[in-house]
Design an enzyme around this catalytic site. Structure first.
Site, PDB file in Angstrom:
ATOM      1  N   SER A   1       0.754  -1.179   0.199  1.00 37.50           N
ATOM      2  CA  SER A   1      -0.242   0.008   0.598  1.00 37.50           C
ATOM      3  C   SER A   1       1.048   1.120   0.001  1.00 37.50           C
ATOM      4  CB  SER A   1      -0.982  -0.208   0.868  1.00 37.50           C
ATOM      5  OG  SER A   1      -1.409  -0.650   1.486  1.00 37.50           O
TER       6      SER A   1
ATOM      7  N   SER B   1      -2.807  -8.451  -5.559  1.00 38.90           N
ATOM      8  CA  SER B   1      -2.821  -7.750  -5.121  1.00 38.90           C
ATOM      9  C   SER B   1      -3.850  -5.759  -4.679  1.00 38.90           C
ATOM     10  CB  SER B   1      -0.839  -6.261  -5.625  1.00 38.90           C
ATOM     11  OG  SER B   1      -1.601  -6.202  -7.076  1.00 38.90           O
TER      12      SER B   1
ATOM     13  N   ASN C   1      -6.007  -7.633  -1.602  1.00 39.36           N
ATOM     14  CA  ASN C   1      -5.432  -8.200  -0.790  1.00 39.36           C
ATOM     15  C   ASN C   1      -4.509  -7.947   0.321  1.00 39.36           C
ATOM     16  OD1 ASN C   1      -7.323 -10.659  -0.271  1.00 39.36           O
ATOM     17  ND2 ASN C   1      -5.817 -11.748  -2.061  1.00 39.36           N
ATOM     18  N   TYR C   2      -4.204  -6.513  -0.602  1.00 35.60           N
ATOM     19  CA  TYR C   2      -2.542  -5.691  -0.577  1.00 35.60           C
ATOM     20  C   TYR C   2      -2.820  -4.183  -0.557  1.00 35.60           C
ATOM     21  CZ  TYR C   2      -0.860 -10.630   0.236  1.00 35.60           C
ATOM     22  OH  TYR C   2      -0.815 -11.744   0.201  1.00 35.60           O
ATOM     23  N   LEU C   3      -3.439  -3.502  -1.323  1.00 34.73           N
ATOM     24  CA  LEU C   3      -3.972  -2.575  -1.780  1.00 34.73           C
ATOM     25  C   LEU C   3      -5.317  -1.710  -1.034  1.00 34.73           C
ATOM     26  CD1 LEU C   3      -3.304  -2.262  -5.608  1.00 34.73           C
ATOM     27  CD2 LEU C   3      -1.108  -2.109  -3.915  1.00 34.73           C
TER      28      LEU C   3
END
Length: 815
Positions: free
Chosen positions: A570, A770, A773-775
């Protein structure tokens, strides 16, 4: 079963003449095959005994593709300072209509180790305009708010936006250019985009659906900072839906062994069919896949041997081609069904599943996520998984534990059997759980992505990663300094924050962590850890997830290894977007800048994928569309010059389309003529079908023949225009109208070129993982508002439903 992939025994060797009877030469097939995804509806009678467990069981959450972490206690974080402002679509993307929450006594507070469920306490009353400290935990081990029965609900005026999904599709997917027919230029040549966003007869239906969702539970406003261990007070649902039982193949469809038909009982026939459907796929070319399948199938054959006494001992003598041909014919039949027949089948399926799609959570109706039990089949795995090809057994009610409220009725399974157990644990958010037989991993049924509990979990995960900003410099300074201290084995193992990996991989990691980018002390530590170890041994053999997270928790409360991954993704994404200079950029240039940043983060997270098999074909279609747009612009330019040759002197109109030659134009116009004729034939057939339904006399074939003649005359005219730079324009078109059309096509050509570049550059990177789940989704929402980019361009409807809370941040918000 052993996980090694050694050769088959002598007993299973190929026949002396070298002929492979598996339905393909030498065990290798090609072409297409019947899809056998993890969600397919094939079935299996559970006949294989449970496999030997792995050394360590690993929880596998059905809705998460991330790594597993140990839930840790959470620590207070700073309250976000930016105010929330409404974003169109956020309300429509929330839960289904709510009702008054029923009151009941809180249940016990038993803790559960689950990535999606953290620890929380009874929510405090929210005071207006006063900051409240957030209790957060890492990633999926998120504290979840237990919504009160009296949680504030607000009535929201239904929005009547024009269908954004259709608009987005029109802008992104450029239609295939078509030549002018009937003396009129196509709408996209002259008036491109004027009708974008208009619904096609669905406006009333959409408005009606929105009016039904007037009362929305906006949990992020009701109590976003709740932090207790109780997730719900009442929970009622209908369990899970099991796949249908296996139906035997027709009597004339049989596999062959050594050239002869084999009569298999249903239990053995079903497993054979799993492989038979794949004989022309890449799986059938895989030695490990074939070995694991055959070993498991032989276990089935021991309990359910062929009815004709055939002894099946050699894989190469098996011929599954008759099964494959039957499956392909059934696929063709389904594909040939009329639209109404397909619609009826879908409606019947939806009606059957309807009661499983929602549950009552504290009196509110919320959607359930993965309520379907995975059907049996052959395990695919990812990459070189040692168990690929192994048999996934049928899951039965006896395998499943349900979680419901104490006063809720126990659902009845849709297949014979009784549930393994029923529990009433309001400290967890899953509705059902079971253990699959391949890897002994735990499967869970959770609420849908857009539910209040799941939304709170996501928001807390990103807030925990956001909190790490305040600690990361100190943490990195600490472990970098510790690497230079006198040798203390356990300290170095923990401080390097590396998970167990084989010694053979450490060389690669040493190259990645070269002295140019990091301290040489890392090399020294790795050399020490490699001492007295074999290549297959774990390099950090005394480090566990629990011990690593315990150390991280001493640096920042609630910190786990996965929080670092979310933070890095992020923070990097926010920085890359901020560095992009988009002043005066077109929409497509903005989208390319966003996707480039997304790609760089995906590479950072190692979210790679193999190039899709259809990539080259897809790119060739895009190149043809690109040339088609240039052809359309060329025809308009020549028409403009035909009106007045002075326009040839204007720079933006005199540039020719040098990459489309006469040979290509001939081929392109022939293709366009064939498509126009095919379109006319389909329209004629549809018109006659409608007339017949209304008991009217159908049109004569002469009507169609006249339409086709007219199309052919138009393309003859286009053929005569080849090589000319000035042509006559049909209709009442003015130079201004033609210039407007040329300008619009020029912009579309430029935009489509950027789309082609974006598609090709992203062929080896998976952007979705991403983004899901990750951004932090608030980064995207804020960026869209800053640069006036429709959120539909970057977030699918699924992601908008998953992150409604993120849609309301303002332009000042930063990760």
């Amino acid at each position: 079963m052993s996980t090694d992939s050694g050769p088959l025994s002598d007993e299973d060797s190929t026949m002396g003449d070298g002929v492979d009877l598996n339905g393909h030469a030498n065990g290798i097939g090609n072409g297409s095959h019947l899809p056998m995804s993890d969600d397919e509806d094939m079935s299996l009678l559970q006949t294989v005994p449970p496999r030997r467990n792995l050394k360590r069981k690993k929880s596998n959450y059905a809705e998460s593709s991330d790594e597993d972490d140990i839930p840790l206690a959470s620590s207070p974080a700073k309250q976000p300072t930016s105010a929330a402002i409404p974003m169109p679509g956020a309300v429509a993307a929330t839960t289904v209509p709510s009702s008054k929450a029923s009151k009941s006594k809180r249940l016990g507070t038993k803790k559960e180790e689950s990535d999606d469920d953290g620890y929380l306490k009874k929510p405090q009353k929210k005071k207006p305009r006063k900051k409240v400290k957030k209790e957060e935990s890492s990633d999926d081990d998120i504290p979840i708010v237990a919504p009160k029965s009296s949680a504030r609900k607000r009535k929201v005026k239904p929005e009547t936006r024009k269908t954004p999904a259709k608009k987005a599709k029109k802008e992104e997917d450029v239609e295939q250019p078509a030549s002018k027919v009937n003396g009129k230029a196509k709408a996209r040549e002259i008036n491109d985009g004027e009708d974008e966003g208009k619904g096609k007869g669905k406006g009333k239906k959409k408005k009606k659906e929105e009016e039904q969702e007037e009362e929305v539970y906006r949990w992020w406003e009701a109590d976003p900072n709740g932090d207790g261990s109780v997730k719900w007070q009442t929970l009622e649902h209908n369990g899970v839906i099991f796949p249908p039982p296996y139906e035997s193949l027709p009597s004339h469809v049989k596999m062959k062994y050594n050239g002869k038909d084999v009569r298999l009982p249903p239990e053995s026939e079903e497993v054979a069919g799993f492989y038979g459907a794949l004989i022309e796929s890449d799986h059938a070319k895989d030695t490990v896949f074939n070995k694991n399948f055959f070993n498991d199938w032989k276990e089935i054959l021991k309990k359910h041997p062929p009815l004709d006494g055939t002894k099946i001992t050699t894989f190469e003598k098996c011929d599954f081609r008759p099964m494959f041909d039957y499956f392909e014919s059934e696929k063709a039949k389904k594909k040939a069904l009329s639209a109404s027949e397909k619609k009826e089948l879908k409606k019947a399926k939806d009606d059957m599943e309807l009661k499983y799609t929602t549950c009552l959570l504290d009196g509110r109706k919320e959607k359930v996520g993965n309520f379907r039990v995975e059907p049996p089949g052959l395990f695919r795995g990812r990459g070189e998984h040692p168990k690929k090809g192994s048999l996934k057994l049928r899951v039965r009610p006896e395998d499943i534990t349900l979680n419901i409220g104490k006063d809720a009725p126990v659902p009845i399974p849709n297949m014979p059997g009784k549930w393994k157990s029923i529990q009433h644990d309001n400290t967890v958010t899953w509705l059902a759980t079971w253990t699959e037989n391949i890897n002994q991993s735990h499967k869970y049924v959770f609420l849908a992505a857009g539910s209040s509990l799941k939304g709170q979990s996501d928001m807390m995960k990103f807030e925990k990663a956001r909190e790490l900003k305040n600690y990361v410099d100190r943490i990195r300074a600490n472990y970098s300094g510790d690497l230079r201290l006198p040798f203390v084995l356990e300290t170095r193992k923990a401080k390097m924050k590396l998970t167990p990996l084989a010694v053979v991989h450490s060389v690669v990691n040493m190259l990645l962590l070269s002295p140019r980018t990091s301290s040489s002390s890392i090399f020294w530590n790795i050399r020490i850890f490699k001492e007295n170890k074999e290549d297959d041994d774990s390099l950090f053999d005394r480090v566990t997830t629990a011990s690593l997270n315990k150390h991280l928790n001493s640096e920042m409360k609630g910190l786990t290894a996965k929080v670092f991954r979310t933070y890095n993704a992020s923070a990097t994404f926010q920085r890359l977007l901020d560095e992009s200079d988009l002043e005066g950029a077109t929409l497509q240039e903005k989208l390319n800048a966003y996707n480039k940043a997304n790609r760089l983060v995906a590479i950072l997270c190692n979210h790679q994928r193999s190039v899709p098999k259809t990539h080259d074909q897809s790119m060739e279609k895009m190149r043809q569309k690109y040339k088609g747009l240039k052809y359309d612009r060329m025809k308009l330019r020549h028409g403009l010059f035909g009106m007045d040759s002075k326009y040839k002197k204007i720079d933006k109109y005199k540039e020719d389309e040098s990459d489309i030659d006469d040979d290509w134009i001939v081929e392109y116009e022939e293709q366009m003529k064939s498509k126009e004729i095919e379109k006319a034939e389909k329209k004629f057939a549809k018109e006659n079908e409608k007339l017949t339904e209304d008991d009217l006399k159908p049109q004569l074939d002469s009507v169609l023949e006249a339409r086709i003649r007219h199309i052919e005359e138009e393309f003859k005219r286009l053929a005569k225009e080849r090589g000319k730079t000035t042509v006559a324009v049909k209709g009442n078109k003015t130079p201004e109208k033609l210039m407007e059309g040329i300008d619009k096509l020029t912009e579309r050509i430029k935009s489509f070129k950027l789309q082609m570049v974006d598609r090709d550059e992203g062929k080896e990177v998976a952007l979705g993982t991403s983004k899901i789940n990750y951004l932090d989704p608030r980064i995207t929402a804020s960026w869209c508002k800053i640069h006036d980019v429709p959120i539909e361009k970057l977030f699918s409807k699924t992601l908008q439903v998953k992150f409604p809370w993120a849609m309301e941040v303002d332009t000042e918000w930063k990760f």
